[in-house]
Design an enzyme around this catalytic site. Structure first.
Site, mmCIF file in Angstrom:
data_model
loop_
_atom_site.group_PDB
_atom_site.id
_atom_site.type_symbol
_atom_site.label_atom_id
_atom_site.label_comp_id
_atom_site.label_asym_id
_atom_site.label_seq_id
_atom_site.Cartn_x
_atom_site.Cartn_y
_atom_site.Cartn_z
ATOM 1 C CB SER A 168 8.160 3.673 0.391
ATOM 2 O OG SER A 168 6.807 3.674 0.689
ATOM 3 N N GLY A 207 6.749 1.854 -3.099
ATOM 4 C CA GLY A 207 6.608 2.510 -4.392
ATOM 5 C C GLY A 207 7.409 3.797 -4.425
ATOM 6 C CG ASP A 208 7.277 8.048 -6.855
ATOM 7 O OD1 ASP A 208 8.402 8.149 -7.354
ATOM 8 O OD2 ASP A 208 6.536 9.016 -6.593
ATOM 9 N NE ARG A 212 -28.311 -0.482 -18.476
ATOM 10 C CZ ARG A 212 -28.689 -1.009 -17.330
ATOM 11 N NH1 ARG A 212 -27.837 -1.734 -16.633
ATOM 12 N NH2 ARG A 212 -29.909 -0.832 -16.873
ATOM 13 C CG HIS A 245 -8.897 0.434 -1.890
ATOM 14 N ND1 HIS A 245 -9.719 1.517 -2.037
ATOM 15 C CD2 HIS A 245 -7.684 0.909 -1.511
ATOM 16 C CE1 HIS A 245 -9.036 2.621 -1.743
ATOM 17 N NE2 HIS A 245 -7.801 2.276 -1.423
ATOM 18 C CG ASP A 251 -0.398 3.048 -8.937
ATOM 19 O OD1 ASP A 251 -1.476 2.441 -8.929
ATOM 20 O OD2 ASP A 251 -0.085 3.905 -8.085
ATOM 21 N NE ARG A 298 -2.377 10.257 7.580
ATOM 22 C CZ ARG A 298 -3.246 10.678 8.489
ATOM 23 N NH1 ARG A 298 -4.110 9.850 8.990
ATOM 24 N NH2 ARG A 298 -3.235 11.927 8.894
ATOM 25 C CB THR A 333 3.346 0.590 -7.113
ATOM 26 O OG1 THR A 333 2.145 1.194 -7.605
ATOM 27 C CG2 THR A 333 4.395 0.718 -8.192
HETATM 28 O O1 F6P Z 1 -0.601 3.664 -5.480
HETATM 29 C C1 F6P Z 1 -1.547 2.659 -5.348
HETATM 30 C C2 F6P Z 1 -2.939 3.234 -5.276
HETATM 31 O O2 F6P Z 1 -3.838 2.171 -5.150
HETATM 32 C C3 F6P Z 1 -3.319 4.146 -6.440
HETATM 33 O O3 F6P Z 1 -3.628 3.442 -7.606
HETATM 34 C C4 F6P Z 1 -4.460 4.922 -5.830
HETATM 35 O O4 F6P Z 1 -4.607 6.193 -6.420
HETATM 36 C C5 F6P Z 1 -4.037 5.059 -4.389
HETATM 37 O O5 F6P Z 1 -3.079 4.052 -4.130
HETATM 38 C C6 F6P Z 1 -5.177 4.943 -3.410
HETATM 39 O O6 F6P Z 1 -4.656 5.154 -2.150
HETATM 40 P P1 F6P Z 1 -5.497 4.987 -0.810
HETATM 41 O O7 F6P Z 1 -5.499 3.531 -0.459
HETATM 42 O O8 F6P Z 1 -4.738 5.811 0.160
HETATM 43 O O9 F6P Z 1 -6.877 5.484 -1.090
#
Ligand code: F6P
Length: 360
Positions: free
Chosen positions: A117, A114-115, A174, A284, A139, A74, A137
């Site tokens: 920053s 990442g993208d 399942r 997370h 991602d 942020r 990242t």
């Molecule tokens: O960019 C990393 C990431 O973990 C994404 O995969 C996910 O959408 C996002 O950050 C989650 O962010 P936050 O920790 O702010 O919920």
């Protein structure tokens, strides 16, 4: 003697401490000073958040998850959130950040991010701040590097979860759905799905068709495989439909927050299948824990390379991995667009050749 700053921005990610340690060790080895900026660019606005980093400060951090510097998604200096009359307002504090960098006497700033920053870093570069970037990242959605650090550890976590979900899927006959992160890219879903033997993998790059998923699960049942394991990327969505959001951009969160597609998919599938369906959201857990061997190694080498780039005056560059070599590319090339999966590319074709259903 050079004095370099380092900050970690955006979401935390396994391997951040390896990068910080790599930077400190190689900079100190050159007789340079290192200043750690806490909580991303935000740290420049608080004098107490800029502190010297020496060998003592980085001792023992290599296997630790998270970042000893703290981070924030942020703290964009060009759109910095402040409270005014009870409302959040975005203001430009980039001049303040720039003066603080000058005041600190930094020769260069290493931005590990990442993208988001790295786009900020590029903008600060345009305002005259000498910057070197390091691609972070889970991602794996940055261009111009074979891989970002952190991704490998997240993959391991997702694959481990798929292995564990297989037991319940098979025992209870399942459908087990695993929702993984990745934002608009399906890398974590696709590679963990291949490694974890998923039957269905849904990625943002291929909008899914619920009827075809149902048919694939029923076809498996007819072959005596009375269970299915589905991995769905948080950014995946149905054909003609929309992504599932936890929170739209502009509220508390600057960017939109994805999440919930696993439950949405389970509801859709529940309407067309007789089988029991259960959903696990990995969340997370993918960002935490000790970094994998690969991420420790690549993170450490990225840190060393970043210092080499500072020494060479190669500002505006981002370190990257190409094949087995650590090299660099312009930050602006890496953030031009996102590194997404090619729906007709090799990895997708290989997954389909393994009998995995990709929602189409
Ligand atoms: O960019 C990393 C990431 O973990 C994404 O995969 C996910 O959408 C996002 O950050 C989650 O962010 P936050 O920790 O702010 O919920």
């Amino acid at each position: 003697m050079a004095k370099i700053g380092i900050l970690t921005g955006g979401g935390d990610c396994p391997g951040l401490n390896a990068v910080i340690r790599g930077v400190v060790k190689s900079a100190v080895g050159r007789g340079w000073e290192v200043v750690g900026i806490e909580d991303g660019f935000d740290g420049f606005l608080h004098p107490e958040k800029c502190r010297p980093l020496g060998l003592e400060e980085v001792r023992g951090i290599l296997p630790r998850g998270g970042t000893i510097l703290g981070t924030s998604n942020r703290g964009n200096p060009f759109a910095f959130p402040i409270m005014r009359e009870g409302k959040v307002e975005l203001v430009d504090v980039s001049d303040e950040v720039r003066s603080r960098i000058l005041q600190l006497g930094l020769t260069a700033l290493i931005v590990v991010g990442g993208d988001g920053s790295l786009k900020i870093a590029q903008e600060m570069m345009r305002r005259g701040v000498p910057i070197v970037g390091v691609p972070k990242t889970i991602d794996n959605d940055l261009l111009e590097t074979d891989v970002t650090f952190g991704y490998n550890t997240a993959l391991e976590t997702a694959t481990d979860a798929l292995d564990k979900l297989h037991s319940t899927a098979e025992s209870h006959h399942r459908v087990m759905v695993l929702e993984v992160m990745g934002r608009y890219a399906g890398w974590i879903a696709l590679e963990s799905g291949i490694a974890g033997g998923a039957d269905v993998i849904l990625i943002p790059e291929i909008p899914y068709d619920i009827d075809r998923i149902r048919d694939a699960i029923i076809a498996r049942c007819k072959r005596g495989r009375r269970f299915s394991v589905v991995v769905v990327a948080e950014g995946a969505y149905p054909k003609g439909g929309n992504r599932v959001l936890k929170e739209a951009a502009g509220g508390k969160s600057v960017v939109e927050r994805l999440g919930g597609v696993g439950e949405a998919l389970s509801r859709e599938l529940g309407g067309v299948l007789e089988m029991d369906i259960r959903v696990t959201v990995l969340g997370h857990l993918q960002r935490g824990g000790t970094p994998s061997t690969f991420d420790r190694c690549i993170g450490s080498r990225f840190g060393v390379k970043a210092v080499e780039l500072v020494e060479a005056g190669a500002f505006g560059q981002m370190v990257c991995l190409k094949g087995r070599h650590i090299t660099s590319v312009p930050i602006e090339d890496a953030v031009r667009s996102l590194n997404l999966i090619d729906p007709s590319g090799e990895m997708v074709r290989h997954a389909e050749a393994l009998g995995i259903m990709l929602g189409r």
